[in-house]
Each structure stands twice: as structure tokens, then as C-alpha cells.
Design an enzyme around this catalytic site. Structure first.
Site, PDB file in Angstrom:
ATOM      1  N   TRP A  61       0.999  -1.302  -0.179  1.00  0.00           N
ATOM      2  CA  TRP A  61      -0.067   0.056   0.020  1.00  0.00           C
ATOM      3  C   TRP A  61       0.909   1.335  -0.030  1.00  0.00           C
ATOM      4  O   TRP A  61       2.153   1.162   0.523  1.00  0.00           O
ATOM      5  CB  TRP A  61      -1.117   0.133   1.288  1.00  0.00           C
ATOM      6  CG  TRP A  61      -0.591  -0.376   2.506  1.00  0.00           C
ATOM      7  CD1 TRP A  61       0.643  -0.756   2.935  1.00  0.00           C
ATOM      8  CD2 TRP A  61      -1.219   0.220   3.796  1.00  0.00           C
ATOM      9  NE1 TRP A  61       0.671  -0.611   4.424  1.00  0.00           N
ATOM     10  CE2 TRP A  61      -0.551  -0.104   4.775  1.00  0.00           C
ATOM     11  CE3 TRP A  61      -2.492   1.040   4.073  1.00  0.00           C
ATOM     12  CZ2 TRP A  61      -0.891   0.045   6.103  1.00  0.00           C
ATOM     13  CZ3 TRP A  61      -2.682   1.203   5.345  1.00  0.00           C
ATOM     14  CH2 TRP A  61      -1.969   0.857   6.458  1.00  0.00           C
ATOM     15  N   ASN A  62       0.344   2.478  -0.277  1.00  0.00           N
ATOM     16  CA  ASN A  62       1.019   3.656  -0.471  1.00  0.00           C
ATOM     17  C   ASN A  62       0.261   4.771   0.313  1.00  0.00           C
ATOM     18  O   ASN A  62      -1.000   4.655   0.117  1.00  0.00           O
ATOM     19  CB  ASN A  62       0.889   4.044  -2.091  1.00  0.00           C
ATOM     20  CG  ASN A  62       1.805   3.039  -2.865  1.00  0.00           C
ATOM     21  OD1 ASN A  62       3.050   2.859  -2.792  1.00  0.00           O
ATOM     22  ND2 ASN A  62       1.034   2.493  -3.637  1.00  0.00           N
ATOM     23  N   HIS A  69      -6.619  19.461  -7.508  1.00  0.00           N
ATOM     24  CA  HIS A  69      -6.893  19.808  -8.950  1.00  0.00           C
ATOM     25  C   HIS A  69      -5.698  19.109  -9.804  1.00  0.00           C
ATOM     26  O   HIS A  69      -5.255  19.676 -10.706  1.00  0.00           O
ATOM     27  CB  HIS A  69      -6.850  21.413  -9.094  1.00  0.00           C
ATOM     28  CG  HIS A  69      -8.000  21.929  -8.362  1.00  0.00           C
ATOM     29  ND1 HIS A  69      -9.048  22.259  -8.920  1.00  0.00           N
ATOM     30  CD2 HIS A  69      -8.109  22.024  -6.867  1.00  0.00           C
ATOM     31  CE1 HIS A  69     -10.170  22.741  -8.036  1.00  0.00           C
ATOM     32  NE2 HIS A  69      -9.387  22.605  -6.850  1.00  0.00           N
ATOM     33  N   HIS A  73     -10.034  15.971 -13.002  1.00  0.00           N
ATOM     34  CA  HIS A  73     -10.726  16.311 -11.626  1.00  0.00           C
ATOM     35  C   HIS A  73     -12.031  17.125 -11.605  1.00  0.00           C
ATOM     36  O   HIS A  73     -12.391  17.711 -12.787  1.00  0.00           O
ATOM     37  CB  HIS A  73      -9.615  17.091 -10.815  1.00  0.00           C
ATOM     38  CG  HIS A  73      -9.188  18.648 -11.227  1.00  0.00           C
ATOM     39  ND1 HIS A  73      -8.132  18.676 -12.016  1.00  0.00           N
ATOM     40  CD2 HIS A  73      -9.867  19.779 -11.020  1.00  0.00           C
ATOM     41  CE1 HIS A  73      -8.018  20.132 -12.449  1.00  0.00           C
ATOM     42  NE2 HIS A  73      -9.086  20.490 -11.772  1.00  0.00           N
ATOM     43  N   ASP A  75     -14.113  20.512 -10.284  1.00  0.00           N
ATOM     44  CA  ASP A  75     -13.843  21.839  -9.477  1.00  0.00           C
ATOM     45  C   ASP A  75     -15.152  22.231  -8.923  1.00  0.00           C
ATOM     46  O   ASP A  75     -16.419  22.052  -9.558  1.00  0.00           O
ATOM     47  CB  ASP A  75     -13.847  23.051 -10.462  1.00  0.00           C
ATOM     48  CG  ASP A  75     -12.513  23.007 -11.126  1.00  0.00           C
ATOM     49  OD1 ASP A  75     -11.538  22.333 -10.540  1.00  0.00           O
ATOM     50  OD2 ASP A  75     -12.269  23.996 -12.199  1.00  0.00           O
ATOM     51  N   HIS A  79     -14.304  26.450  -4.973  1.00  0.00           N
ATOM     52  CA  HIS A  79     -12.760  26.820  -5.587  1.00  0.00           C
ATOM     53  C   HIS A  79     -12.724  28.205  -5.910  1.00  0.00           C
ATOM     54  O   HIS A  79     -11.291  28.597  -5.823  1.00  0.00           O
ATOM     55  CB  HIS A  79     -12.674  25.722  -6.726  1.00  0.00           C
ATOM     56  CG  HIS A  79     -11.299  25.888  -7.472  1.00  0.00           C
ATOM     57  ND1 HIS A  79     -10.334  25.860  -6.920  1.00  0.00           N
ATOM     58  CD2 HIS A  79     -10.992  25.891  -8.837  1.00  0.00           C
ATOM     59  CE1 HIS A  79      -9.301  25.965  -8.053  1.00  0.00           C
ATOM     60  NE2 HIS A  79      -9.669  25.982  -9.198  1.00  0.00           N
ATOM     61  N   HIS A 212     -14.285  29.868 -14.614  1.00  0.00           N
ATOM     62  CA  HIS A 212     -14.244  29.712 -13.043  1.00  0.00           C
ATOM     63  C   HIS A 212     -15.257  30.612 -12.376  1.00  0.00           C
ATOM     64  O   HIS A 212     -15.903  30.409 -11.528  1.00  0.00           O
ATOM     65  CB  HIS A 212     -12.882  29.780 -12.855  1.00  0.00           C
ATOM     66  CG  HIS A 212     -12.068  28.462 -13.038  1.00  0.00           C
ATOM     67  ND1 HIS A 212     -11.261  28.441 -14.190  1.00  0.00           N
ATOM     68  CD2 HIS A 212     -11.329  27.422 -12.130  1.00  0.00           C
ATOM     69  CE1 HIS A 212     -10.679  27.161 -14.271  1.00  0.00           C
ATOM     70  NE2 HIS A 212     -10.828  26.800 -12.750  1.00  0.00           N
TER      71      HIS A 212
HETATM   72 MN    MN Z   1      -9.370  22.833 -11.263  1.00  0.00          MN
END
Ligand code: MN
Length: 262
Positions: A61-62, A69, A73, A75, A79, A212
Site C-alpha cells: 500500500w501507498n 486539482h 478532476h 471543480d 474553488h 471559473h
Molecule cells: Mn481545477
């Protein structure tokens, strides 16, 4: 038969196909690079905890180091400063994560002009041919940029020095169109193939980063770094987007799938 049994049977018989719209996530996955003096996000990094060794003999495992982002992904409204009183990523209602989607294909225009901007007139012309934008659904904006996603400089639209004097060159959406999509259309949000929903040159727009600013300010959403939009029909796909419900988070790496009738 129940609707869900019908769906399972359609998936089994391949009358409905699952198309993965997600970019593989690895340390080389391109990430947004903001110029000085702004702070930047980090690439994905795996930190090994154990791998069938003294630290854990039967398990691998990690820990993951990533930005919200990074890669494909989601938003969330919070954001952007215009959406600061809106939903964080954990507050996006689950029933909005399964939604219809339409594809507006401007790959040819974007290949000719990496600064291509989607205008209201383009969307109006699309609607005249294909019908209205989906109520509570995604506008997926195809630019062909997914083909560049394993080459950071090409994908980000920068030269080898990182930026030219005009900033990065990637296609996007005009100020007027972004405002109209946010305020006058019933879409849930905008999905793109580029590193962000805004054009590479959008830092110089008025207002800067209009997608955005207007979409998140209107409580709508963004999906970025999508792939395989070329495999979707113009209308009729259903998108399933699964961001992590990071409490207080502004976004999340997201697995994005589409259901498509064959
Ligand atoms: Mn973004």
C-alpha cells in the site's frame, strides 16, 4: 423487469457501453503551472508504506501525495472566490454526480487555432441542430486536447521554457459565453479536455478566468482533463463523476465514466 435489471442486462449484452473519460493518474500527469508570484499544486506522488516486506509482509500500500486539482478532476463552487459561500466538494449532492451530457466538438477549430474560444453563437448553432443544452447536465467541450495529455508542454500549450510572454495557448470559452452558460442555460457544469475549464490565455481576460468566475459563482461545476470524448454521442450519454468527498475541499481527482448506448 426493473429499470436497474434492464440496465444490467444492457451492460452485459453491450447495448450500453461504459466509456472511461479519466486520464491515468501518475507522477507525469500534467498539472496547472501558475506564473510567479502564485503558489502551485504538486504532481501525484506515491509513498510506499510496505510492499510484501518487513514493513508489511503480505500487503502492498501507498500514501498518496496529490493536489485536489491534479489530473482529471472536479471543480467545486468554493474553488473560486465568486463561489466562496457555495458547496465544497463534499457538499455536491450525490444525485448531481449522475447526469446527462452533450458533446460540442470543436477539435478541428482548436487544431487550427490553439487559442480558439467557444462563443455563444457556436452553442446556439449547435442547439439549432441538436436541441437544447441538457437541464442539469454537462456541456462537454471537445477540443482534441486529450491526444496531448502525455506530453506536458504540448498539453499545457507552453514552450520548453514554461511560458511565453502571452502565457499558455490552449482553447477555452469566451467571457460572454462563460457568463451566458452560467447564468442563462440550465447546464450543471462544463467539462473540458484541457488542464482547466478556462483558456490558456484567460488570465488576461476581463474578468480573468471567466469559466471559473461565472460558473462556480453560479453554483455550477467544472470537470477537467477528460479523455475519450470522441467516443461519446453528440447527445444521449450519461456521465457518472465520482470526486472524493473531501470535507472542506475545493475539488478532487475524479473517476469520470460515461454510459453510452451502442
Ligand atoms: Mn481545477
Amino acid at each position: 423487469m426493473s429499470v436497474l435489471q434492464d440496465l444490467l442486462e444492457a451492460l452485459r449484452s453491450r447495448r450500453v457501453e461504459v466509456v472511461d473519460l479519466t486520464a491515468p493518474l501518475h507522477p507525469g500527469t500534467p498539472i496547472l503551472r501558475l506564473p510567479e508570484p502564485f503558489a502551485n499544486t504538486i504532481p501525484l506522488r506515491l509513498e510506499e508504506i510496505s510492499r510484501y516486506d518487513d514493513r508489511g509482509p503480505a500487503w502492498y500500500w501507498n500514501d498518496i501525495h496529490t493536489g485536489e486539482h491534479t489530473g482529471t478532476h472536479f471543480d467545486a463552487p468554493v474553488h473560486w472566490v465568486t463561489g466562496r459561500d457555495g458547496e465544497d466538494i463534499s457538499q455536491v449532492p450525490a444525485d448531481r454526480l449522475v447526469a446527462p451530457a452533450v458533446v460540442l466538438d470543436f477539435a478541428a477549430e482548436s487544431a487550427k487555432d490553439p487559442d480558439f474560444l467557444l462563443e455563444i453563437s457556436h452553442v446556439r448553432a449547435w442547439e439549432a441542430e441538436h436541441g437544447p443544452l441538457p437541464d442539469g447536465g454537462w456541456l462537454l467541450y471537445r477540443t482534441g486536447w486529450d491526444a496531448r495529455s502525455e506530453d506536458a508542454a504540448q498539453f499545457l500549450g507552453v514552450d520548453s521554457s514554461g511560458h511565453d510572454e502571452n502565457g499558455p495557448h490552449t482553447p477555452g470559452i469566451s467571457v460572454e459565453c462563460a457568463r451566458w452558460l452560467a447564468e442563462q442555460t440550465p447546464v450543471l457544469g462544463v467539462g473540458v479536455e484541457t488542464v482547466g475549464t478556462d483558456a490558456g490565455g484567460a488570465h488576461s481576460f476581463d474578468p480573468p478566468f471567466p469559466c471559473h468566475s461565472f460558473l462556480l459563482g453560479a453554483g455550477k461545476y467544472g470537470l477537467t482533463q477528460l479523455q475519450n470524448l470522441s467516443r461519446l454521442p453528440t447527445t444521449g450519454a450519461v456521465v457518472i463523476a465520482g470526486p472524493l468527498p473531501i470535507v472542506g475541499g475545493s475539488g478532487s481527482p475524479t473517476r469520470v465514466l460515461a454510459l453510452v448506448e451502442s
